[in-house]
Design a protein around this motif. Structure first.
Motif, PDB file in Angstrom:
ATOM      1  N   THR A   1     -24.165  89.431 -29.078  1.00  7.08           N
ATOM      2  CA  THR A   1     -23.255  88.563 -29.846  1.00  7.08           C
ATOM      3  C   THR A   1     -21.845  89.162 -29.813  1.00  7.08           C
ATOM      4  OG1 THR A   1     -23.615  89.570 -32.042  1.00  7.08           O
ATOM      5  CG2 THR A   1     -25.183  87.894 -31.366  1.00  7.08           C
TER       6      THR A   1
ATOM      7  N   VAL B   1     -22.623  96.957 -35.807  1.00 10.37           N
ATOM      8  CA  VAL B   1     -23.886  97.685 -35.816  1.00 10.37           C
ATOM      9  C   VAL B   1     -24.979  96.746 -35.316  1.00 10.37           C
ATOM     10  CG1 VAL B   1     -23.342  99.316 -37.674  1.00 10.37           C
ATOM     11  CG2 VAL B   1     -24.278  97.087 -38.243  1.00 10.37           C
ATOM     12  N   GLY B   2     -26.072  97.327 -34.863  1.00  7.62           N
ATOM     13  CA  GLY B   2     -27.184  96.487 -34.418  1.00  7.62           C
ATOM     14  C   GLY B   2     -27.724  96.951 -33.082  1.00  7.62           C
TER      15      GLY B   2
ATOM     16  N   MET C   1     -31.867  93.100 -40.299  1.00  7.89           N
ATOM     17  CA  MET C   1     -30.746  93.137 -39.334  1.00  7.89           C
ATOM     18  C   MET C   1     -31.083  92.344 -38.087  1.00  7.89           C
ATOM     19  SD  MET C   1     -27.824  94.825 -39.270  1.00  7.89           S
ATOM     20  CE  MET C   1     -26.627  94.149 -38.178  1.00  7.89           C
TER      21      MET C   1
ATOM     22  N   HIS D   1     -29.863  84.402 -34.616  1.00  9.94           N
ATOM     23  CA  HIS D   1     -29.605  85.724 -35.209  1.00  9.94           C
ATOM     24  C   HIS D   1     -28.093  85.917 -35.351  1.00  9.94           C
ATOM     25  CE1 HIS D   1     -29.505  90.082 -35.677  1.00  9.94           C
ATOM     26  NE2 HIS D   1     -28.704  90.144 -34.639  1.00  9.94           N
ATOM     27  N   ALA D   2     -27.642  86.231 -36.547  1.00  9.18           N
ATOM     28  CA  ALA D   2     -26.214  86.484 -36.829  1.00  9.18           C
ATOM     29  C   ALA D   2     -25.306  85.404 -36.231  1.00  9.18           C
ATOM     30  CB  ALA D   2     -25.811  87.877 -36.323  1.00  9.18           C
TER      31      ALA D   2
ATOM     32  N   LEU E   1     -25.394  82.315 -25.422  1.00  5.86           N
ATOM     33  CA  LEU E   1     -26.367  83.254 -24.835  1.00  5.86           C
ATOM     34  C   LEU E   1     -27.602  82.550 -24.279  1.00  5.86           C
ATOM     35  CD1 LEU E   1     -26.273  86.014 -27.646  1.00  5.86           C
ATOM     36  CD2 LEU E   1     -25.050  86.041 -25.467  1.00  5.86           C
TER      37      LEU E   1
ATOM     38  N   SER F   1     -20.497  88.595 -26.242  1.00  4.70           N
ATOM     39  CA  SER F   1     -20.129  87.201 -26.004  1.00  4.70           C
ATOM     40  C   SER F   1     -18.744  86.896 -26.569  1.00  4.70           C
ATOM     41  CB  SER F   1     -21.196  86.297 -26.639  1.00  4.70           C
ATOM     42  OG  SER F   1     -20.743  84.987 -26.716  1.00  4.70           O
ATOM     43  N   VAL F   2     -18.459  87.435 -27.742  1.00  2.78           N
ATOM     44  CA  VAL F   2     -17.160  87.214 -28.379  1.00  2.78           C
ATOM     45  C   VAL F   2     -16.045  87.901 -27.588  1.00  2.78           C
ATOM     46  CG1 VAL F   2     -15.832  88.000 -30.386  1.00  2.78           C
ATOM     47  CG2 VAL F   2     -17.926  86.692 -30.715  1.00  2.78           C
TER      48      VAL F   2
ATOM     49  N   TYR G   1     -21.050  87.211 -42.002  1.00  4.51           N
ATOM     50  CA  TYR G   1     -22.419  86.862 -41.599  1.00  4.51           C
ATOM     51  C   TYR G   1     -22.565  87.042 -40.095  1.00  4.51           C
ATOM     52  CZ  TYR G   1     -25.966  83.468 -40.082  1.00  4.51           C
ATOM     53  OH  TYR G   1     -26.997  82.846 -39.446  1.00  4.51           O
ATOM     54  N   SER G   2     -21.451  86.829 -39.380  1.00  5.36           N
ATOM     55  CA  SER G   2     -21.480  86.874 -37.922  1.00  5.36           C
ATOM     56  C   SER G   2     -20.156  87.450 -37.433  1.00  5.36           C
ATOM     57  CB  SER G   2     -21.651  85.441 -37.394  1.00  5.36           C
ATOM     58  OG  SER G   2     -21.306  85.360 -36.035  1.00  5.36           O
ATOM     59  N   ILE G   3     -20.151  88.035 -36.247  1.00  4.05           N
ATOM     60  CA  ILE G   3     -18.902  88.543 -35.665  1.00  4.05           C
ATOM     61  C   ILE G   3     -17.878  87.409 -35.530  1.00  4.05           C
ATOM     62  CG2 ILE G   3     -19.791  88.313 -33.288  1.00  4.05           C
ATOM     63  CD1 ILE G   3     -18.028  90.720 -32.533  1.00  4.05           C
ATOM     64  N   GLU G   4     -18.354  86.186 -35.391  1.00  7.82           N
ATOM     65  CA  GLU G   4     -17.433  85.062 -35.253  1.00  7.82           C
ATOM     66  C   GLU G   4     -16.591  84.851 -36.511  1.00  7.82           C
ATOM     67  OE1 GLU G   4     -19.698  81.705 -33.647  1.00  7.82           O
ATOM     68  OE2 GLU G   4     -18.644  82.288 -31.818  1.00  7.82           O
TER      69      GLU G   4
ATOM     70  N   PHE H   1     -21.355  93.540 -41.688  1.00  4.33           N
ATOM     71  CA  PHE H   1     -22.478  92.908 -42.366  1.00  4.33           C
ATOM     72  C   PHE H   1     -22.656  93.565 -43.749  1.00  4.33           C
ATOM     73  CE2 PHE H   1     -23.792  92.554 -37.759  1.00  4.33           C
ATOM     74  CZ  PHE H   1     -23.406  91.231 -37.648  1.00  4.33           C
TER      75      PHE H   1
ATOM     76  N   THR I   1     -28.370  92.236 -31.461  1.00  7.98           N
ATOM     77  CA  THR I   1     -27.035  91.928 -31.960  1.00  7.98           C
ATOM     78  C   THR I   1     -25.934  92.206 -30.932  1.00  7.98           C
ATOM     79  OG1 THR I   1     -27.949  92.846 -34.012  1.00  7.98           O
ATOM     80  CG2 THR I   1     -25.675  92.133 -34.080  1.00  7.98           C
TER      81      THR I   1
ATOM     82  N   PHE J   1     -25.862  83.371 -33.744  1.00  6.95           N
ATOM     83  CA  PHE J   1     -26.047  83.101 -32.314  1.00  6.95           C
ATOM     84  C   PHE J   1     -27.506  82.738 -32.019  1.00  6.95           C
ATOM     85  CE2 PHE J   1     -22.275  84.673 -29.926  1.00  6.95           C
ATOM     86  CZ  PHE J   1     -21.514  85.078 -31.016  1.00  6.95           C
TER      87      PHE J   1
END
Lengths: 359, 76
Positions: free
Chosen positions: A142, A134-135, B1, B47-48, B35, A145-146, A112-115, A85, A139, B50
């Motif tokens: 997420t 981080v998070g 965040m 969020h981010a 989720l 899930s990935v 913006y996202s792990i995706e 991020f 977070t 998701f």
């Protein structure tokens, strides 16, 4: 529909807090709460009403340790593609920052996202992509899930996720500051629900209120804490009922449990906090950058990395001082030239203080 | 965040675990919905990338009234 704006109600809440004639100190652990407080002048308004609200270690980028930053810098220099991020990229480490390495030609991407990071791995099979995760509990699901979806094998995670309730306990156990109540983070709580905070009220007799992010939410949370104290209560109450269910998001909790297990970790400014971090379970070791690149990281495995010289981010994160009390604030340390992470991150106390005191 | 933005689900792709979320003012983006359990028309917090929780529309509409009630009980 989800915006709460009502000046009369706000005035009523403040007037009731004033009437209570209290002198109390509350802590929250969320940069977005701090932003709402300062942006709307609620910090001053509440202080005049006898309630001081300060930010604790509620900024994931800020509590990431110098050692973790060094790990990602080593991996970048070893030729991995680093994705993280935006705020994380700018945090200075002991030897450099991801942003600096990027200008030197190393491959560092803001996502913006792990995706987005997984998509990079799918598109560039020839590259090794490391996502710096981080998070807090908001977070971490997420990431989980990935990983459950089994991304490509050239993707891995440098896991720096952390858990809020153990940090609250650490602050209380350290006993450095007086805390009359906690305002708990609304979005962490959408995931974990109310129960994980119970032990704080039960064992430490501290009232807690889970709060949303509108000005009215924070005023109500302050009033609810004052009310609990007046009634001699110490329990977990939920002000953010439109988003937080008492049991939280069970599906997200389940996914987190499948992928991660808790581990003792350090937080910036704190000693080791038991069971406050997350590590990938063995089943997902293939995606654990610390295991995958053990040989590259071994050179710093025993090294100790300290805070930048003069930086008081640790004291700010423990709620011991306000940002303005740091000698570097606004002088040697600004958002354009940050010394510590609290000035870098938009969730960091120093960054928020700097932004709103300039207006 | 931990910032999360509310939006309305306008389309769902169950195979991909994604949904199109309308944030108002013409802003629409895809979000991962693995989720949460959602249906079209639900409001979610994103969020981010998701969706992390389904918002309770009824609770949201009644929030201010509930707060007023809590304050008036205190005054009695």
């Amino acid at each position: 529909m989800f915006s709460l704006r009502d000046k009369t109600l706000a005035d009523d809440i403040v007037s009731q807090i004033k009437k209570a004639e209290v002198h109390l100190k509350f802590m929250h652990v969320c940069g977005t709460h701090q932003d709402t407080l300062m942006k709307n002048g609620l910090d001053v308004l509440l202080q005049k009403s006898g309630v001081e609200i300060g930010q604790g270690p509620g900024c994931p980028v800020c509590v990431t340790t110098p050692k973790e930053i060094e790990e990602v810098l080593v991996l970048a220099k070893e030729g991995k593609t680093i994705a993280s991020f935006g705020d994380m990229i700018r945090v200075p480490g002991a030897t450099s920052s991801l942003q600096q390495l990027k200008t030197e030609g190393y491959d560092v991407r803001i996502v913006y996202s792990i995706e987005d990071a997984v998509m990079l791995a799918e598109k560039h099979k020839e590259k090794e992509i490391v996502f710096m995760a981080v998070g807090f509990e908001t977070t971490a699901p997420t990431t989980a899930s990935v990983l459950l979806r089994r991304p490509p094998s050239n993707f891995s995670v440098l896991c720096c996720h952390r858990l809020i309730p153990p940090a609250l306990q650490a602050i209380l156990d350290m006993g450095e500051i007086k805390i009359d109540g906690f305002i708990e983070p609304g979005h962490v709580s959408t995931i974990i629900g109310a129960k994980p905070y119970d032990f704080i009220s039960r064992d430490y007799h501290i009232p807690q209120v889970i709060a949303g992010f509108e000005p009215i939410d924070l005023l109500m949370a302050a009033w609810m804490l004052v009310r609990q104290i007046q009634q001699g209560k110490a329990e977990v109450q939920n002000e953010y009922i439109r988003a937080v269910k008492s049991q939280g998001n069970k599906k997200a909790q389940q996914i987190m449990k499948q992928v991660f297990e808790p581990i003792d970790v350090k937080w910036r400014g704190f000693p080791m906090i038991p069971q406050s971090g997350l590590v990938l379970r063995n089943k997902y070791a293939l995606y654990d950058a610390r295991k995958k690149y053990e040989d590259e990281l071994i050179k710093i495995s025993e090294a100790e990395f300290t805070e930048p010289v003069g930086c008081l981010c640790g004291e700010v994160l423990r709620g011991l001082i306000s940002s303005k009390e740091c000698p570097l604030f606004g002088r040697g340390c600004t958002p354009d030239n940050p010394v510590g992470p609290c000035m870098v991150s938009s969730e960091g106390n120093c960054n928020i203080q700097y932004r709103y005191s300039k207006q | 965040m931990c910032l999360a933005i509310p939006g309305k689900i306008v389309e769902i792709d169950k195979k991909q675990h994604t949904a199109t979320v309308d944030y108002g003012s013409g802003t629409k983006r895809k979000a991962n919905v693995s989720l949460v359990e959602v249906k079209i028309g639900d409001y979610v917090l994103v969020h981010a990338g998701f969706a992390i929780q389904v918002l309770d529309e009824k609770e949201a509409q009644e929030t201010l009234a509930l707060f007023r009630e809590m304050l008036s009980l205190q005054e009695e």
